[in-house]
Write a protein that holds these residues in place. Structure first.
Motif, mmCIF file in Angstrom:
data_model
loop_
_atom_site.group_PDB
_atom_site.id
_atom_site.type_symbol
_atom_site.label_atom_id
_atom_site.label_comp_id
_atom_site.label_asym_id
_atom_site.label_seq_id
_atom_site.Cartn_x
_atom_site.Cartn_y
_atom_site.Cartn_z
ATOM 1 N N SER A 149 4.939 2.777 -0.800
ATOM 2 C CA SER A 149 3.550 3.173 -1.027
ATOM 3 C C SER A 149 3.322 3.560 -2.485
ATOM 4 O O SER A 149 2.297 3.194 -3.085
ATOM 5 C CB SER A 149 3.176 4.339 -0.101
ATOM 6 O OG SER A 149 3.164 3.926 1.256
ATOM 7 N N ASP A 152 3.395 0.470 -4.586
ATOM 8 C CA ASP A 152 2.170 -0.305 -4.404
ATOM 9 C C ASP A 152 0.998 0.321 -5.155
ATOM 10 O O ASP A 152 0.116 -0.388 -5.638
ATOM 11 C CB ASP A 152 1.854 -0.407 -2.914
ATOM 12 C CG ASP A 152 0.996 -1.615 -2.577
ATOM 13 O OD1 ASP A 152 1.458 -2.747 -2.827
ATOM 14 O OD2 ASP A 152 -0.121 -1.433 -2.075
ATOM 15 N N GLN A 156 -0.510 -2.961 -7.719
ATOM 16 C CA GLN A 156 -1.110 -3.435 -6.481
ATOM 17 C C GLN A 156 -0.443 -4.718 -5.991
ATOM 18 O O GLN A 156 -0.241 -5.662 -6.746
ATOM 19 C CB GLN A 156 -2.601 -3.675 -6.673
ATOM 20 C CG GLN A 156 -3.341 -3.993 -5.392
ATOM 21 C CD GLN A 156 -4.836 -4.091 -5.609
ATOM 22 O OE1 GLN A 156 -5.312 -4.040 -6.743
ATOM 23 N NE2 GLN A 156 -5.596 -4.206 -4.525
ATOM 24 N N GLY A 159 4.249 -3.738 -3.061
ATOM 25 C CA GLY A 159 4.904 -3.390 -1.806
ATOM 26 C C GLY A 159 5.057 -4.585 -0.894
ATOM 27 O O GLY A 159 6.132 -4.843 -0.352
ATOM 28 N N ARG A 160 3.967 -5.327 -0.723
ATOM 29 C CA ARG A 160 4.037 -6.527 0.115
ATOM 30 C C ARG A 160 5.025 -7.534 -0.473
ATOM 31 O O ARG A 160 5.807 -8.149 0.254
ATOM 32 C CB ARG A 160 2.671 -7.172 0.252
ATOM 33 C CG ARG A 160 2.720 -8.441 1.100
ATOM 34 C CD ARG A 160 1.620 -9.423 0.744
ATOM 35 N NE ARG A 160 0.486 -9.325 1.661
ATOM 36 C CZ ARG A 160 -0.492 -10.237 1.718
ATOM 37 N NH1 ARG A 160 -0.466 -11.278 0.937
ATOM 38 N NH2 ARG A 160 -1.503 -10.092 2.563
ATOM 39 N N MET A 178 2.970 -2.025 5.544
ATOM 40 C CA MET A 178 2.351 -1.260 4.466
ATOM 41 C C MET A 178 1.236 -0.366 5.008
ATOM 42 O O MET A 178 1.073 0.774 4.574
ATOM 43 C CB MET A 178 1.803 -2.201 3.395
ATOM 44 C CG MET A 178 2.880 -2.951 2.609
ATOM 45 S SD MET A 178 4.069 -1.856 1.792
ATOM 46 C CE MET A 178 3.001 -0.856 0.752
ATOM 47 N N ASP A 182 1.108 3.617 4.323
ATOM 48 C CA ASP A 182 0.162 4.226 3.380
ATOM 49 C C ASP A 182 -0.683 5.300 4.069
ATOM 50 O O ASP A 182 -0.798 5.362 5.284
ATOM 51 C CB ASP A 182 -0.721 3.164 2.712
ATOM 52 C CG ASP A 182 -1.606 2.398 3.697
ATOM 53 O OD1 ASP A 182 -1.983 2.966 4.729
ATOM 54 O OD2 ASP A 182 -1.901 1.214 3.433
#
Length: 527
Positions: A149, A152, A156, A159-160, A178, A182
């Motif tokens: 988190s 990310d 942006q 994380g993915r 995610m 988050d």
């Protein structure tokens, strides 16, 4: 008087015959009684022997559990040594001398000797199983779920991207993970939040925060036991014959992917972190501290005067965008330390090949200073490891979640934001899977830049996600008797960022069996 007449001779004969016949029956009854008593005695003796064996096995099982504790404490003592001392003792990566078949309970009968072994899976560069080794697994070779988190938020989509490197991962499952982690309640493009979980037959709420265990992922939409744990049912880091016999007609993605032998759980952690300390065990110098006098004092204690001068001058004045004169080199005069530091250093690389303008004490004009940190690769190989040993742009004592590029599998490396396949291939080809990298020339992630694997601009992107260290390690500790009678097994995670190594995580997995043949764990039959 007639009633007292003696019996006739015929009756007497009949009585004698009857008594003779009864003698045979008594003998049979006695024999039957003896047989039943013997069987009872045998059954009782056998029962007592079984109880004795059971009591002995129960006692050995308790001892096996204590042998695990001995192994845990032995590793803590080993980790008390300095990295140099650990290397002299064989290191922590694969050290059979220190961690295989260590006898704790000696016995004249070799089968009754109690020992422990500290075991970790041996994997190839892709993360495929390649046997076992006797030592520790660096947690920084895994992806830290609880750091995703924050990663990310800093970048942006990072994380993915890191999750998508896992084998058999899909975008919808990555987004669901995610969203589970988050803090917000807004679902991602392909993810889900409370609304989905509330509609299940047995509704529950997403975590929306750090996980307590990796197994909690089983609550996330799309995560199955087969994906999380793979084929290695008894968690021994190798595929046993029964585990390899999988029905390929079933919908089991792990069956056709060797990197999924241990499932996602072998690539994930909640604990990876590294210490932000210098080689003397003290906090590194925080380059962005507000007090310029203190910054100059700390820098001067470990660096040449021209290094300290340039760093302080750069903090005060920033980069010189336009210069009217040839910058001086090796300037060691003291800047005006009353001037505040107005320009934060985002990365150490900001100092390399830069120039700044500075007004020194008692000087009327500004002086343009060239950085003592050259951008030439040969020079960087000399000064950069020392510079990174002592300075930091992160004031925290520990830094979580970065990936150890000296030991992580290519599977995990491919998830680092900004990396490409050529960089991954070169890292795998040039590194050594041993802890010597952590104390030698490859003790900092910048070795991939100084050896030409990536450019400085690429290094700026990669550095926030990379490390060459890690202060948290895991292994399985097996306590066993060499005769194969009793055994106990635990999964343990140790942390070394504090003064005394401590156990972060301990889980008993004895219910999964010993996991390894005693010959693998180590036997010593010599007297």
């Amino acid at each position: 008087m007639n009633n007292l007449r003696p019996p006739s001779r015929q009756k007497t004969t009949q009585l004698r015959n009857w008594l003779r016949s009864q003698r045979g029956m008594v003998l049979i009854v006695v024999l039957v009684a003896v047989v039943f008593m013997s069987l009872g005695a045998y059954t009782f003796t056998d029962l007592m022997l079984a109880h004795h064996a059971s009591a002995q096995l129960s006692g050995q099982q308790v001892q096996a559990r204590l042998l695990v504790d001995s192994g845990v404490d032995a590793m803590r003592l080993f980790l008390l040594n300095t990295p140099e001392a650990q290397a002299e003792l064989g290191g922590t990566f694969d050290n059979p001398t220190s961690f295989q078949g260590v006898v704790v309970l000696p016995s004249e009968d070799p089968a009754d000797r109690g020992a422990f072994s500290i075991v970790a899976p041996n994997v190839d560069s892709e993360g495929n199983l390649a046997g076992v080794r006797f030592g520790l697994e660096n947690e920084s070779t895994r992806l830290n779920l609880n750091a995703l988190s924050y990663i990310d938020q800093a970048q942006q989509g990072a994380g993915r991207q890191m999750l998508m490197a896992l084998p058999q991962m899909t975008e919808d499952v990555a987004d669901a993970i995610m969203d589970w982690l988050d803090a917000d309640s807004e679902p991602r493009e392909l993810g889900c939040e409370s609304e989905y979980y509330a509609g299940l037959p047995r509704p529950y709420a997403p975590r929306n925060g750090p996980l307590d265990t990796v197994e909690e992922l089983l609550l996330v939409r799309g995560v199955t036991p087969q994906l999380l744990f793979g084929l290695d049912a008894n968690r021994n880091g190798q595929l046993d014959p029964a585990e390899g016999a999988v029905d390929l007609t079933q919908n089991n993605p792990a069956a056709n992917d060797p990197t999924m032998a241990r499932g996602w759980s072998s690539y994930l952690t909640l604990y990876s972190t590294e210490t932000n300390l210098d080689p003397n065990g003290k906090p590194r110098i925080f380059l962005n501290m507000p007090n310029m006098e203190e910054l100059h004092r700390q820098l001067s204690a470990v660096f040449p005067a021209d290094w300290s001068t340039f760093i302080v001058a750069y903090r005060q004045n920033g980069p010189a965008l336009v210069t009217t004169s040839e910058p001086t080199k090796g300037e060691s005069r003291t800047p005006d330390l009353t001037k505040p530091g107005q320009f934060p250093i985002t990365q150490v690389f900001d100092l390399i090949g830069a120039t700044t303008q500075c007004r020194f004490e008692n000087a009327q004009q500004t002086t343009t200073i060239a950085s003592p940190f050259s951008s030439e690769l040969v020079a960087m190989n000399v000064y950069l490891p020392t510079l990174l040993d002592f300075v930091t742009v992160n004031p925290a004592r520990t830094i979580p979640g970065r990936i150890n590029i000296n030991q992580a599998s290519a599977t995990i490396l491919r998830g680092i934001p900004g990396i490409d396949e050529n960089i991954v291939s070169e890292i795998i080809a040039r590194r050594s899977l041993a802890e010597e990298d952590e104390t030698g020339a490859r003790r900092h992630e910048t070795w991939i830049m100084t050896t030409g694997i990536c450019t400085m601009e690429q290094m700026r992107t990669l550095a926030p996600f990379m490390t060459c260290g890690g202060s948290v390690h895991r292994a399985q500790v097996v306590g066993y008797f060499q005769g194969g009678t009793a055994a106990s097994r635990a999964e343990v995670i140790w942390e070394t960022s504090s003064v005394l190594p401590r156990v972060l995580f301990w889980r008993d997995i004895s219910h999964l069996g010993r996991g390894y043949a005693v010959e693998t764990l180590g036997v010593s039959f010599e007297e």
